[in-house]
Design an enzyme around this catalytic site. Sequence first.
Site, PDB file in Angstrom:
ATOM      1  N   LEU A 169       0.848  -1.187   0.000  1.00 25.08           N
ATOM      2  CA  LEU A 169       0.000   0.000   0.000  1.00 25.08           C
ATOM      3  C   LEU A 169       0.884   1.237   0.000  1.00 25.08           C
ATOM      4  O   LEU A 169       1.766   1.356   0.859  1.00 25.08           O
ATOM      5  CB  LEU A 169      -0.831  -0.020   1.297  1.00 25.08           C
ATOM      6  N   THR A 195       0.853   4.600   1.054  1.00 24.54           N
ATOM      7  CA  THR A 195       0.005   5.430   1.925  1.00 24.54           C
ATOM      8  C   THR A 195       0.277   6.919   1.745  1.00 24.54           C
ATOM      9  O   THR A 195      -0.250   7.738   2.493  1.00 24.54           O
ATOM     10  CB  THR A 195       0.199   5.022   3.394  1.00 24.54           C
ATOM     11  N   ASN A 239       6.955   1.903  13.683  1.00 21.97           N
ATOM     12  CA  ASN A 239       8.254   2.370  14.191  1.00 21.97           C
ATOM     13  C   ASN A 239       8.990   3.161  13.111  1.00 21.97           C
ATOM     14  O   ASN A 239      10.154   2.948  12.832  1.00 21.97           O
ATOM     15  CB  ASN A 239       9.113   1.223  14.749  1.00 21.97           C
ATOM     16  N   PHE A 240       8.266   4.120  12.525  1.00 22.47           N
ATOM     17  CA  PHE A 240       8.898   5.027  11.567  1.00 22.47           C
ATOM     18  C   PHE A 240       9.745   6.042  12.309  1.00 22.47           C
ATOM     19  O   PHE A 240       9.640   6.203  13.528  1.00 22.47           O
ATOM     20  CB  PHE A 240       7.822   5.786  10.766  1.00 22.47           C
ATOM     21  N   LYS A 254      16.709   9.790  14.505  1.00 22.11           N
ATOM     22  CA  LYS A 254      16.460   8.418  14.054  1.00 22.11           C
ATOM     23  C   LYS A 254      17.436   7.519  14.801  1.00 22.11           C
ATOM     24  O   LYS A 254      18.571   7.924  15.062  1.00 22.11           O
ATOM     25  CB  LYS A 254      16.709   8.301  12.560  1.00 22.11           C
ATOM     26  N   TYR A 274      19.041   3.439  15.503  1.00 13.20           N
ATOM     27  CA  TYR A 274      19.191   1.995  15.295  1.00 13.20           C
ATOM     28  C   TYR A 274      19.744   1.370  16.581  1.00 13.20           C
ATOM     29  O   TYR A 274      20.197   2.070  17.490  1.00 13.20           O
ATOM     30  CB  TYR A 274      20.157   1.715  14.140  1.00 13.20           C
ATOM     31  N   GLY A 315      25.809  -9.234  40.098  1.00  8.03           N
ATOM     32  CA  GLY A 315      24.900  -9.305  41.238  1.00  8.03           C
ATOM     33  C   GLY A 315      25.741  -9.547  42.485  1.00  8.03           C
ATOM     34  O   GLY A 315      26.904  -9.135  42.545  1.00  8.03           O
ATOM     35  N   GLY A 316      25.173 -10.259  43.440  1.00  8.80           N
ATOM     36  CA  GLY A 316      25.918 -10.528  44.669  1.00  8.80           C
ATOM     37  C   GLY A 316      26.841 -11.742  44.550  1.00  8.80           C
ATOM     38  O   GLY A 316      27.536 -12.090  45.507  1.00  8.80           O
ATOM     39  N   GLN A 317      26.841 -12.397  43.384  1.00  8.77           N
ATOM     40  CA  GLN A 317      27.635 -13.627  43.234  1.00  8.77           C
ATOM     41  C   GLN A 317      28.784 -13.375  42.260  1.00  8.77           C
ATOM     42  O   GLN A 317      28.517 -13.152  41.085  1.00  8.77           O
ATOM     43  CB  GLN A 317      26.798 -14.781  42.651  1.00  8.77           C
ATOM     44  N   GLN A 371      28.724 -18.948  43.988  1.00 10.09           N
ATOM     45  CA  GLN A 371      27.553 -18.618  44.811  1.00 10.09           C
ATOM     46  C   GLN A 371      27.955 -18.774  46.283  1.00 10.09           C
ATOM     47  O   GLN A 371      28.492 -19.827  46.665  1.00 10.09           O
ATOM     48  CB  GLN A 371      26.430 -19.587  44.449  1.00 10.09           C
TER      49      GLN A 371
END
Length: 416
Positions: free
Chosen positions: A72, A74, A96-97, A137, A139, A248-250, A273
Amino acid sequence: MTKPLDGIKIIDFTHVQAGPACTQMLAWFGADVIKVERPGAGDVTRSQLRDIPNVDALYFTMLNSNKRSLTLDTKKPEGKEVLERLVRESDVLVENFGPGALDRMGFSWERLKELNPKMIVASVKGFSDGHHYDDLKVYENVAQCAGGAASTTGFWDGPPTISAAALGDSNTGMHLAIGILTALIGRAKTGKGQKVAVSMQDSVLNLCRVKLRDQQRLERVGYLEEYPQYPHGTFSDVVPRGGNAGGGGQPGWVLKCKGWETDPNAYIYFTVQGHAWEPICRALGKPEWINDPAYMTAEARQPHIFEIFATIEAWLADKTKFEAVDILRKFDIPCAPVLTMKELADDPSLRASGTIVEVPHKERGTYLTVGSPIKFSELKPEVTASPLLGEHTEDVLAGLGYTKQQIFNLREVKAV
Ligand code: COA
Protein backbone atom coordinates in the site's frame (compact mmCIF):
# COMPACT_ATOMS: atom_id res chain seq x y z
CA MET A 1 -7.33 -24.68 18.71
CA THR A 2 -8.45 -21.10 19.42
CA LYS A 3 -5.62 -18.83 20.36
CA PRO A 4 -5.74 -16.08 23.00
CA LEU A 5 -5.38 -13.25 20.45
CA ASP A 6 -7.77 -14.69 17.81
CA GLY A 7 -9.98 -11.89 16.52
CA ILE A 8 -7.47 -9.11 17.24
CA LYS A 9 -6.57 -7.35 14.00
CA ILE A 10 -3.27 -5.53 13.88
CA ILE A 11 -2.04 -3.11 11.23
CA ASP A 12 1.67 -3.78 11.22
CA PHE A 13 3.22 -0.59 9.92
CA THR A 14 6.66 -1.63 11.16
CA HIS A 15 10.04 -2.23 9.62
CA VAL A 16 13.55 -3.42 10.44
CA GLN A 17 13.57 -5.17 13.85
CA ALA A 18 12.02 -3.38 16.85
CA GLY A 19 8.45 -3.18 15.53
CA PRO A 20 8.46 -6.48 13.58
CA ALA A 21 9.67 -8.43 16.63
CA CYS A 22 6.67 -7.11 18.59
CA THR A 23 4.03 -7.87 15.97
CA GLN A 24 5.55 -11.27 15.16
CA MET A 25 5.07 -12.32 18.78
CA LEU A 26 1.45 -11.14 18.78
CA ALA A 27 0.88 -13.08 15.54
CA TRP A 28 2.23 -16.28 17.16
CA PHE A 29 -0.37 -15.84 19.88
CA GLY A 30 -3.23 -15.59 17.36
CA ALA A 31 -3.54 -11.97 16.21
CA ASP A 32 -4.23 -11.31 12.51
CA VAL A 33 -1.19 -9.20 11.68
CA ILE A 34 -1.32 -7.36 8.37
CA LYS A 35 2.06 -6.02 7.41
CA VAL A 36 1.66 -2.83 5.36
CA GLU A 37 4.57 -2.37 2.97
CA ARG A 38 5.53 0.04 0.24
CA PRO A 39 4.71 -1.44 -3.22
CA GLY A 40 7.76 -2.72 -5.07
CA ALA A 41 10.17 -2.43 -2.15
CA GLY A 42 8.63 -3.54 1.13
CA ASP A 43 10.47 -3.73 4.43
CA VAL A 44 14.13 -2.90 3.81
CA THR A 45 15.18 -6.13 5.56
CA ARG A 46 13.70 -8.17 2.68
CA SER A 47 16.77 -7.26 0.69
CA GLN A 48 19.39 -6.60 3.40
CA LEU A 49 22.15 -9.20 3.99
CA ARG A 50 20.69 -11.62 1.46
CA ASP A 51 22.20 -15.12 1.35
CA ILE A 52 20.18 -16.20 -1.72
CA PRO A 53 19.78 -13.84 -4.71
CA ASN A 54 16.28 -12.36 -5.15
CA VAL A 55 14.84 -14.24 -2.18
CA ASP A 56 13.68 -12.59 1.05
CA ALA A 57 16.63 -12.35 3.43
CA LEU A 58 16.69 -14.25 6.71
CA TYR A 59 16.70 -10.85 8.40
CA PHE A 60 13.12 -10.48 7.15
CA THR A 61 11.89 -14.07 7.37
CA MET A 62 13.01 -14.43 11.00
CA LEU A 63 11.11 -11.33 12.17
CA ASN A 64 7.93 -11.54 10.13
CA SER A 65 6.56 -15.05 10.45
CA ASN A 66 2.82 -15.69 10.81
CA LYS A 67 1.92 -12.33 9.18
CA ARG A 68 0.06 -11.30 6.01
CA SER A 69 1.56 -8.76 3.61
CA LEU A 70 -0.44 -5.92 2.05
CA THR A 71 1.33 -3.53 -0.28
CA LEU A 72 0.00 0.00 0.00
CA ASP A 73 1.37 3.41 -0.94
CA THR A 74 0.00 5.43 1.92
CA LYS A 75 1.26 8.67 0.44
CA LYS A 76 -1.21 8.38 -2.45
CA PRO A 77 -4.86 9.39 -1.89
CA GLU A 78 -6.06 5.92 -3.01
CA GLY A 79 -3.67 4.26 -0.56
CA LYS A 80 -4.72 6.56 2.25
CA GLU A 81 -8.35 5.60 1.64
CA VAL A 82 -7.51 1.90 1.95
CA LEU A 83 -5.59 2.54 5.15
CA GLU A 84 -8.53 4.51 6.56
CA ARG A 85 -10.86 1.58 5.92
CA LEU A 86 -8.37 -0.77 7.53
CA VAL A 87 -8.05 1.50 10.57
CA ARG A 88 -11.82 1.51 11.04
CA GLU A 89 -11.80 -2.31 11.19
CA SER A 90 -8.66 -2.92 13.24
CA ASP A 91 -7.82 -3.04 16.91
CA VAL A 92 -4.18 -1.99 16.91
CA LEU A 93 -1.80 -0.06 14.67
CA VAL A 94 1.90 -0.59 15.37
CA GLU A 95 4.58 1.63 13.80
CA ASN A 96 8.25 2.37 14.19
CA PHE A 97 8.90 5.03 11.57
CA GLY A 98 11.28 7.87 12.10
CA PRO A 99 9.95 10.76 14.22
CA GLY A 100 6.96 12.51 12.64
CA ALA A 101 6.60 10.17 9.63
CA LEU A 102 3.08 9.00 10.54
CA ASP A 103 1.92 12.61 11.09
CA ARG A 104 3.42 13.66 7.74
CA MET A 105 1.48 10.82 6.12
CA GLY A 106 -1.72 12.33 7.55
CA PHE A 107 -2.28 9.71 10.26
CA SER A 108 -1.65 11.57 13.50
CA TRP A 109 -2.93 10.10 16.78
CA GLU A 110 -5.83 12.60 16.69
CA ARG A 111 -6.79 11.50 13.15
CA LEU A 112 -6.54 7.79 14.00
CA LYS A 113 -8.66 8.31 17.12
CA GLU A 114 -11.23 10.12 15.01
CA LEU A 115 -11.34 7.20 12.54
CA ASN A 116 -11.56 4.59 15.29
CA PRO A 117 -11.89 5.63 18.94
CA LYS A 118 -11.19 2.04 20.02
CA MET A 119 -7.87 1.97 18.16
CA ILE A 120 -4.65 1.29 20.09
CA VAL A 121 -1.77 3.09 18.39
CA ALA A 122 1.59 1.67 19.43
CA SER A 123 4.88 3.32 18.51
CA VAL A 124 8.59 2.71 18.90
CA LYS A 125 10.90 5.71 18.69
CA GLY A 126 14.54 6.14 19.61
CA PHE A 127 13.78 8.59 22.41
CA SER A 128 10.58 9.36 24.27
CA ASP A 129 8.31 12.26 23.29
CA GLY A 130 9.64 15.54 24.64
CA HIS A 131 13.17 14.20 25.16
CA HIS A 132 15.82 16.64 23.91
CA TYR A 133 16.87 14.02 21.33
CA ASP A 134 13.32 13.13 20.21
CA ASP A 135 14.02 14.20 16.63
CA LEU A 136 16.75 11.55 16.15
CA LYS A 137 16.46 8.42 14.05
CA VAL A 138 17.85 5.48 15.97
CA TYR A 139 19.19 2.00 15.30
CA GLU A 140 20.15 -0.76 17.74
CA ASN A 141 23.67 0.31 18.66
CA VAL A 142 22.71 3.95 18.98
CA ALA A 143 20.14 2.91 21.58
CA GLN A 144 22.64 0.72 23.44
CA CYS A 145 24.89 3.78 23.76
CA ALA A 146 22.06 6.12 24.73
CA GLY A 147 20.54 3.70 27.25
CA GLY A 148 23.67 3.10 29.37
CA ALA A 149 24.50 -0.40 28.12
CA ALA A 150 27.62 0.52 26.15
CA SER A 151 29.33 2.55 28.87
CA THR A 152 28.98 -0.37 31.29
CA THR A 153 29.79 -3.23 28.88
CA GLY A 154 33.27 -4.44 27.95
CA PHE A 155 36.62 -4.33 29.68
CA TRP A 156 37.95 -1.42 31.73
CA ASP A 157 40.95 -0.94 29.44
CA GLY A 158 38.86 -0.99 26.24
CA PRO A 159 36.20 1.25 24.66
CA PRO A 160 32.46 1.18 25.41
CA THR A 161 31.13 -2.05 23.87
CA ILE A 162 27.96 -3.15 22.12
CA SER A 163 26.17 -6.35 23.14
CA ALA A 164 25.20 -8.88 20.47
CA ALA A 165 21.78 -9.18 22.12
CA ALA A 166 19.25 -6.82 20.51
CA LEU A 167 18.72 -4.70 23.60
CA GLY A 168 17.65 -1.72 21.51
CA ASP A 169 15.55 -3.48 18.89
CA SER A 170 13.84 -6.74 19.89
CA ASN A 171 13.89 -5.78 23.55
CA THR A 172 11.98 -2.58 22.77
CA GLY A 173 9.56 -4.65 20.69
CA MET A 174 8.92 -6.89 23.70
CA HIS A 175 8.22 -3.85 25.89
CA LEU A 176 5.80 -2.61 23.23
CA ALA A 177 4.02 -5.98 23.15
CA ILE A 178 3.45 -5.72 26.91
CA GLY A 179 2.11 -2.18 26.38
CA ILE A 180 -0.28 -3.30 23.64
CA LEU A 181 -1.65 -6.21 25.67
CA THR A 182 -2.12 -3.90 28.67
CA ALA A 183 -4.00 -1.39 26.48
CA LEU A 184 -6.20 -4.19 25.12
CA ILE A 185 -7.11 -5.25 28.65
CA GLY A 186 -7.74 -1.58 29.49
CA ARG A 187 -9.97 -1.20 26.43
CA ALA A 188 -12.04 -4.21 27.46
CA LYS A 189 -12.90 -2.24 30.62
CA THR A 190 -13.33 1.28 29.20
CA GLY A 191 -14.20 0.70 25.54
CA LYS A 192 -11.52 3.25 24.61
CA GLY A 193 -8.27 2.91 22.74
CA GLN A 194 -5.09 4.73 23.64
CA LYS A 195 -1.60 5.60 22.48
CA VAL A 196 1.22 3.33 23.66
CA ALA A 197 4.75 4.64 23.20
CA VAL A 198 8.04 2.93 24.00
CA SER A 199 11.45 4.42 23.40
CA MET A 200 14.52 2.37 22.65
CA GLN A 201 16.58 4.40 25.13
CA ASP A 202 14.08 3.69 27.92
CA SER A 203 13.93 -0.02 27.08
CA VAL A 204 17.72 -0.37 27.20
CA LEU A 205 17.88 1.60 30.44
CA ASN A 206 15.19 -0.63 31.93
CA LEU A 207 17.50 -3.61 31.36
CA CYS A 208 20.44 -1.64 32.79
CA ARG A 209 18.59 -0.93 36.01
CA VAL A 210 21.26 -2.67 38.13
CA LYS A 211 23.87 -0.28 36.73
CA LEU A 212 21.82 2.67 38.01
CA ARG A 213 21.78 0.79 41.32
CA ASP A 214 25.58 0.66 41.13
CA GLN A 215 25.90 4.36 40.29
CA GLN A 216 24.10 5.24 43.52
CA ARG A 217 26.11 2.75 45.59
CA LEU A 218 29.33 4.12 44.10
CA GLU A 219 28.38 7.68 44.97
CA ARG A 220 27.63 6.64 48.55
CA VAL A 221 30.61 4.39 49.35
CA GLY A 222 33.19 5.06 46.61
CA TYR A 223 33.65 1.46 45.48
CA LEU A 224 31.73 -1.57 44.14
CA GLU A 225 32.95 -4.73 45.81
CA GLU A 226 31.72 -7.14 43.11
CA TYR A 227 33.65 -5.40 40.31
CA PRO A 228 37.16 -6.57 39.28
CA GLN A 229 38.43 -3.07 40.14
CA TYR A 230 37.90 -3.91 43.84
CA PRO A 231 40.01 -3.83 45.97
CA HIS A 232 43.23 -3.41 43.99
CA GLY A 233 42.16 -0.98 41.24
CA THR A 234 40.60 2.46 41.31
CA PHE A 235 37.09 3.77 40.81
CA SER A 236 36.09 7.09 39.27
CA ASP A 237 32.70 8.71 39.85
CA VAL A 238 30.91 6.64 37.18
CA VAL A 239 30.05 2.93 37.00
CA PRO A 240 33.01 1.26 35.27
CA ARG A 241 33.00 -1.57 32.73
CA GLY A 242 33.27 -4.79 34.69
CA GLY A 243 34.42 -7.27 32.03
CA ASN A 244 32.74 -10.60 32.69
CA ALA A 245 32.05 -9.99 36.38
CA GLY A 246 28.86 -11.33 37.86
CA GLY A 247 26.98 -8.06 38.31
CA GLY A 248 24.90 -9.31 41.24
CA GLY A 249 25.92 -10.53 44.67
CA GLN A 250 27.63 -13.63 43.23
CA PRO A 251 31.14 -13.24 41.74
CA GLY A 252 31.60 -15.05 38.46
CA TRP A 253 33.82 -15.09 35.40
CA VAL A 254 34.26 -16.74 32.00
CA LEU A 255 36.88 -19.47 32.49
CA LYS A 256 39.05 -21.39 30.03
CA CYS A 257 38.43 -25.09 29.46
CA LYS A 258 40.31 -27.78 27.56
CA GLY A 259 41.02 -26.64 24.00
CA TRP A 260 40.72 -22.87 24.56
CA GLU A 261 44.03 -22.35 22.73
CA THR A 262 42.38 -23.25 19.42
CA ASP A 263 38.64 -23.01 20.10
CA PRO A 264 37.56 -19.43 20.92
CA ASN A 265 34.46 -20.74 22.68
CA ALA A 266 36.00 -23.44 24.90
CA TYR A 267 34.88 -21.62 28.06
CA ILE A 268 32.31 -21.91 30.81
CA TYR A 269 30.72 -19.27 33.00
CA PHE A 270 31.39 -20.13 36.62
CA THR A 271 29.53 -18.52 39.50
CA VAL A 272 30.88 -18.52 43.03
CA GLN A 273 27.55 -18.62 44.81
CA GLY A 274 28.19 -17.70 48.46
CA HIS A 275 26.25 -20.48 50.14
CA ALA A 276 27.65 -23.05 47.68
CA TRP A 277 31.26 -22.45 48.76
CA GLU A 278 31.54 -25.87 50.39
CA PRO A 279 30.32 -27.83 47.31
CA ILE A 280 32.59 -25.67 45.12
CA CYS A 281 35.63 -26.64 47.24
CA ARG A 282 34.60 -30.31 47.10
CA ALA A 283 34.07 -30.21 43.33
CA LEU A 284 37.49 -28.63 42.84
CA GLY A 285 39.23 -31.05 45.22
CA LYS A 286 40.09 -28.20 47.61
CA PRO A 287 38.46 -29.27 50.92
CA GLU A 288 41.11 -27.31 52.82
CA TRP A 289 39.51 -24.04 51.58
CA ILE A 290 36.18 -24.78 53.25
CA ASN A 291 37.15 -23.54 56.69
CA ASP A 292 40.18 -21.47 55.79
CA PRO A 293 39.55 -17.88 57.06
CA ALA A 294 41.18 -16.53 53.86
CA TYR A 295 38.49 -18.19 51.77
CA MET A 296 35.45 -19.06 53.84
CA THR A 297 33.46 -15.80 53.45
CA ALA A 298 32.61 -13.82 50.33
CA GLU A 299 34.37 -10.80 51.82
CA ALA A 300 37.55 -12.79 52.49
CA ARG A 301 37.54 -14.25 48.97
CA GLN A 302 37.02 -11.02 47.04
CA PRO A 303 40.59 -9.62 47.32
CA HIS A 304 41.94 -12.79 45.71
CA ILE A 305 38.98 -13.82 43.56
CA PHE A 306 41.19 -13.95 40.43
CA GLU A 307 43.56 -16.34 42.17
CA ILE A 308 40.48 -18.52 42.91
CA PHE A 309 39.39 -18.31 39.26
CA ALA A 310 42.96 -19.30 38.20
CA THR A 311 42.73 -22.38 40.45
CA ILE A 312 39.40 -23.30 38.87
CA GLU A 313 40.94 -22.86 35.41
CA ALA A 314 43.76 -25.23 36.37
CA TRP A 315 41.04 -27.76 37.34
CA LEU A 316 39.27 -27.15 34.01
CA ALA A 317 42.43 -27.62 31.89
CA ASP A 318 41.75 -31.29 31.12
CA LYS A 319 37.95 -31.00 30.80
CA THR A 320 35.88 -29.81 27.86
CA LYS A 321 33.24 -27.20 28.63
CA PHE A 322 30.56 -29.90 28.49
CA GLU A 323 32.46 -32.32 30.74
CA ALA A 324 33.08 -29.54 33.26
CA VAL A 325 29.42 -28.56 33.45
CA ASP A 326 28.42 -32.22 33.81
CA ILE A 327 30.61 -32.48 36.91
CA LEU A 328 29.70 -29.07 38.38
CA ARG A 329 25.95 -29.57 37.98
CA LYS A 330 26.16 -32.46 40.46
CA PHE A 331 27.40 -29.96 43.05
CA ASP A 332 24.57 -27.51 42.31
CA ILE A 333 26.97 -24.85 41.01
CA PRO A 334 25.35 -22.25 38.71
CA CYS A 335 27.34 -22.56 35.48
CA ALA A 336 26.96 -23.11 31.74
CA PRO A 337 29.11 -23.76 28.69
CA VAL A 338 29.68 -20.78 26.40
CA LEU A 339 27.53 -21.97 23.49
CA THR A 340 28.01 -20.99 19.86
CA MET A 341 25.18 -20.28 17.42
CA LYS A 342 26.06 -23.56 15.70
CA GLU A 343 25.70 -25.51 18.95
CA LEU A 344 22.40 -23.77 19.74
CA ALA A 345 21.03 -24.44 16.26
CA ASP A 346 21.75 -28.15 16.72
CA ASP A 347 20.65 -28.42 20.37
CA PRO A 348 18.06 -31.24 20.63
CA SER A 349 16.45 -29.73 23.74
CA LEU A 350 15.83 -26.42 21.96
CA ARG A 351 14.37 -28.28 18.98
CA ALA A 352 12.10 -30.34 21.25
CA SER A 353 10.81 -27.28 23.13
CA GLY A 354 10.05 -25.32 19.95
CA THR A 355 12.61 -22.63 20.76
CA ILE A 356 14.53 -23.43 17.57
CA VAL A 357 12.18 -24.28 14.72
CA GLU A 358 12.49 -25.16 11.05
CA VAL A 359 10.07 -23.26 8.83
CA PRO A 360 9.26 -24.11 5.21
CA HIS A 361 9.24 -21.05 2.93
CA LYS A 362 7.84 -20.85 -0.60
CA GLU A 363 11.01 -19.47 -2.15
CA ARG A 364 13.95 -20.24 0.10
CA GLY A 365 13.14 -23.77 1.24
CA THR A 366 13.44 -24.52 4.94
CA TYR A 367 15.09 -22.06 7.31
CA LEU A 368 15.78 -22.00 11.02
CA THR A 369 14.33 -19.43 13.34
CA VAL A 370 13.77 -18.78 17.02
CA GLY A 371 10.24 -19.74 18.01
CA SER A 372 8.29 -18.46 20.98
CA PRO A 373 10.47 -18.17 24.08
CA ILE A 374 7.22 -18.05 26.08
CA LYS A 375 5.67 -21.45 26.78
CA PHE A 376 2.02 -21.92 27.72
CA SER A 377 0.09 -24.91 29.04
CA GLU A 378 -2.88 -24.19 26.73
CA LEU A 379 -1.17 -22.82 23.63
CA LYS A 380 1.55 -24.16 21.42
CA PRO A 381 2.59 -21.26 19.20
CA GLU A 382 3.23 -22.51 15.68
CA VAL A 383 5.64 -20.62 13.48
CA THR A 384 4.60 -20.26 9.84
CA ALA A 385 6.59 -18.64 7.01
CA SER A 386 6.88 -14.90 6.52
CA PRO A 387 4.72 -13.61 3.64
CA LEU A 388 6.06 -12.72 0.22
CA LEU A 389 5.79 -9.02 -0.63
CA GLY A 390 2.12 -8.25 -1.27
CA GLU A 391 1.14 -11.92 -1.01
CA HIS A 392 -2.15 -11.09 0.71
CA THR A 393 -2.98 -7.75 -0.90
CA GLU A 394 -5.98 -9.10 -2.78
CA ASP A 395 -7.31 -11.08 0.22
CA VAL A 396 -7.05 -8.10 2.55
CA LEU A 397 -8.68 -5.70 0.06
CA ALA A 398 -11.48 -8.18 -0.65
CA GLY A 399 -11.98 -8.52 3.11
CA LEU A 400 -12.41 -4.73 3.27
CA GLY A 401 -15.15 -4.95 0.62
CA TYR A 402 -13.19 -3.92 -2.49
CA THR A 403 -14.45 -5.48 -5.73
CA LYS A 404 -12.13 -7.10 -8.28
CA GLN A 405 -12.48 -4.02 -10.52
CA GLN A 406 -11.60 -1.66 -7.67
CA ILE A 407 -8.56 -3.77 -6.82
CA PHE A 408 -7.52 -3.62 -10.49
CA ASN A 409 -7.91 0.17 -10.43
CA LEU A 410 -5.76 0.44 -7.30
CA ARG A 411 -3.10 -1.60 -9.08
CA GLU A 412 -3.30 0.69 -12.14
CA VAL A 413 -2.42 3.75 -10.06
CA LYS A 414 0.27 1.73 -8.24
CA ALA A 415 -1.37 2.36 -4.86
CA VAL A 416 -1.08 -1.33 -3.99
N1 COA B 1 3.82 4.05 1.61
C1 COA B 1 4.36 5.26 1.44
N2 COA B 1 5.34 5.75 2.21
C2 COA B 1 5.80 4.95 3.19
C3 COA B 1 5.29 3.67 3.42
C4 COA B 1 4.25 3.21 2.58
N3 COA B 1 3.70 2.01 2.73
N4 COA B 1 5.94 3.13 4.46
C5 COA B 1 6.84 4.03 4.85
N5 COA B 1 6.76 5.15 4.09
C6 COA B 1 7.54 6.37 4.18
C7 COA B 1 7.24 7.13 5.45
O1 COA B 1 6.09 7.90 5.33
C8 COA B 1 8.50 7.97 5.57
O2 COA B 1 8.45 9.04 4.67
P1 COA B 1 8.84 10.57 5.06
O3 COA B 1 10.12 10.52 5.83
O4 COA B 1 8.96 11.24 3.72
O5 COA B 1 7.77 11.15 5.88
C9 COA B 1 9.55 6.96 5.08
O6 COA B 1 8.89 6.02 4.27
C10 COA B 1 10.15 6.12 6.20
O7 COA B 1 10.90 6.91 6.94
P2 COA B 1 11.75 6.35 8.17
O8 COA B 1 10.96 5.49 9.06
O9 COA B 1 12.31 7.58 8.81
O10 COA B 1 12.84 5.42 7.46
P3 COA B 1 14.43 5.51 7.45
O11 COA B 1 14.86 4.35 6.64
O12 COA B 1 14.93 6.84 7.03
O13 COA B 1 14.84 5.30 8.98
C11 COA B 1 14.85 4.15 11.07
C12 COA B 1 14.83 4.03 9.55
C13 COA B 1 14.70 2.76 11.64
C14 COA B 1 16.17 4.79 11.52
C15 COA B 1 13.65 5.04 11.53
O14 COA B 1 12.48 4.49 11.02
C16 COA B 1 13.53 5.18 13.02
O15 COA B 1 14.30 5.91 13.68
N6 COA B 1 12.53 4.52 13.62
C17 COA B 1 12.22 4.62 15.03
C18 COA B 1 13.15 3.83 15.88
C19 COA B 1 13.29 2.42 15.40
O16 COA B 1 12.35 1.69 15.37
N7 COA B 1 14.52 2.08 15.03
C20 COA B 1 14.87 0.82 14.38
C21 COA B 1 14.77 -0.28 15.19
S1 COA B 1 15.09 -1.76 14.33
